[in-house]
Design a protein around this motif. Structure first.
Motif, PDB file in Angstrom:
ATOM      1  N   ILE A  47      -7.973 -17.284   1.039  1.00  0.00           N
ATOM      2  CA  ILE A  47      -7.364 -17.182  -0.260  1.00  0.00           C
ATOM      3  C   ILE A  47      -6.644 -18.227  -0.771  1.00  0.00           C
ATOM      4  O   ILE A  47      -5.670 -18.867  -0.187  1.00  0.00           O
TER       5      ILE A  47
ATOM      6  N   LEU B 107      -4.975 -19.789  -4.073  1.00  0.00           N
ATOM      7  CA  LEU B 107      -4.326 -19.304  -5.636  1.00  0.00           C
ATOM      8  C   LEU B 107      -3.919 -20.655  -6.287  1.00  0.00           C
ATOM      9  O   LEU B 107      -3.325 -21.616  -5.729  1.00  0.00           O
TER      10      LEU B 107
ATOM     11  N   LYS C 238      -3.714  -3.301  -9.750  1.00  0.00           N
ATOM     12  CA  LYS C 238      -2.813  -4.296  -8.905  1.00  0.00           C
ATOM     13  C   LYS C 238      -2.988  -4.008  -7.643  1.00  0.00           C
ATOM     14  O   LYS C 238      -3.115  -4.906  -6.610  1.00  0.00           O
TER      15      LYS C 238
ATOM     16  N   LEU D  13      -4.675  -6.361  -4.425  1.00  0.00           N
ATOM     17  CA  LEU D  13      -3.589  -6.685  -3.282  1.00  0.00           C
ATOM     18  C   LEU D  13      -4.099  -6.151  -2.050  1.00  0.00           C
ATOM     19  O   LEU D  13      -4.029  -6.688  -0.976  1.00  0.00           O
TER      20      LEU D  13
ATOM     21  N   LEU E 165      -7.949  -7.989  -1.326  1.00  0.00           N
ATOM     22  CA  LEU E 165      -7.982  -9.562  -1.010  1.00  0.00           C
ATOM     23  C   LEU E 165      -7.852 -10.040   0.525  1.00  0.00           C
ATOM     24  O   LEU E 165      -8.773 -10.765   0.989  1.00  0.00           O
TER      25      LEU E 165
ATOM     26  N   ASN F  31       1.274 -12.972  -9.383  1.00  0.00           N
ATOM     27  CA  ASN F  31       1.377 -14.396  -8.715  1.00  0.00           C
ATOM     28  C   ASN F  31       2.469 -14.439  -7.472  1.00  0.00           C
ATOM     29  O   ASN F  31       1.769 -15.139  -6.529  1.00  0.00           O
TER      30      ASN F  31
ATOM     31  N   ILE G 227       0.292 -12.310  -4.665  1.00  0.00           N
ATOM     32  CA  ILE G 227      -0.810 -13.062  -3.975  1.00  0.00           C
ATOM     33  C   ILE G 227      -0.335 -14.358  -3.643  1.00  0.00           C
ATOM     34  O   ILE G 227      -1.052 -14.744  -2.352  1.00  0.00           O
TER      35      ILE G 227
ATOM     36  N   ALA H 147      -1.750 -15.523   0.340  1.00  0.00           N
ATOM     37  CA  ALA H 147      -2.603 -16.602   0.297  1.00  0.00           C
ATOM     38  C   ALA H 147      -2.404 -17.541   1.436  1.00  0.00           C
ATOM     39  O   ALA H 147      -1.280 -17.960   1.814  1.00  0.00           O
TER      40      ALA H 147
END
Length: 201
Positions: free
Chosen positions: A2, A4, A131, A135, A138, A174, A177, A181
């Motif tokens: 992942i 971001l 949301k 989460l 992912l 943000n 994630i 990430a």
């Protein structure tokens, strides 16, 4: 993996994210065509239509053979449905995805006016549920995912309840994630600034 990618308006974040997808794609044997998940909706906004057309032209001119999916609301469901090994997915962008949900909630039954021409299996917008689903999804994906999002917390506190809610929710999304990430990059004036890097990906 992942990744971001954060940045302000016209920071070059989308261009950087697309170049990152190209790098990842080149490193994967027997890679599938990269997937571009577009969360923007044109609606009645001519300026947004121009932005979308510019992004479409950039993808058409790219050396990559993009598969584009328009997904303004049901991002978690879309990622789950298309996930597979040897695939790179670009989501551009998380803040428009959030905006679509907040508008749909605010406009209530006038969803088609708030977000014209969207296709989704969601009967209504429940941002917290969506949301949480995103989460949860992912970290389980086989695909490599690059997510683009605006960094909106560096300016003045906006006037209006909906605007403040947007800034709060974007910041919390943000942060959540970024925590999971492998890589986080802030793009400023076209220059990528690494904030988080994993040596394992």
């Amino acid at each position: 993996m992942i990744h971001l990618v954060l940045g302000g308006a016209r920071s070059g974040k989308s261009r950087f994210a697309e170049s990152r997808v190209a790098q990842i794609t080149a490193s994967i044997p027997q890679v599938c065509s990269p997937v571009y998940i577009a969360t923007a909706t044109i609606g009645h906004d001519n300026e947004m239509a121009s932005r979308i057309a510019r992004h479409q032209d950039d993808r058409a001119a790219s050396v990559l053979s993009w598969l584009t999916l328009e997904t303004p609301l049901a991002l978690a469901e879309c990622l789950t449905r298309i996930d597979k090994a040897n695939q790179v997915i670009l989501v551009d962008c998380l803040t428009l995805y959030l905006t679509n949900h907040l508008l749909l909630t605010s406009f209530g039954g006038a969803a088609e006016t708030a977000i014209p021409n969207f296709a989704t299996n969601l009967a209504s917008s429940d941002w917290q549920t969506e949301k949480d689903s995103l989460l949860a999804v992912l970290p389980k994906l086989q695909s490599d995912v690059v997510l683009v999002s605006n960094e909106v917390g560096s300016g003045v506190v906006p006037m209006g309840e909906l605007s403040r809610e947007f800034v709060d929710q974007a910041g919390w999304l943000n942060q959540a994630i970024a925590t999971m990430a492998d890589h986080v990059t802030l793009v400023v004036a076209g220059l990528p600034l690494p904030l988080k890097t994993s040596t394992n990906s």
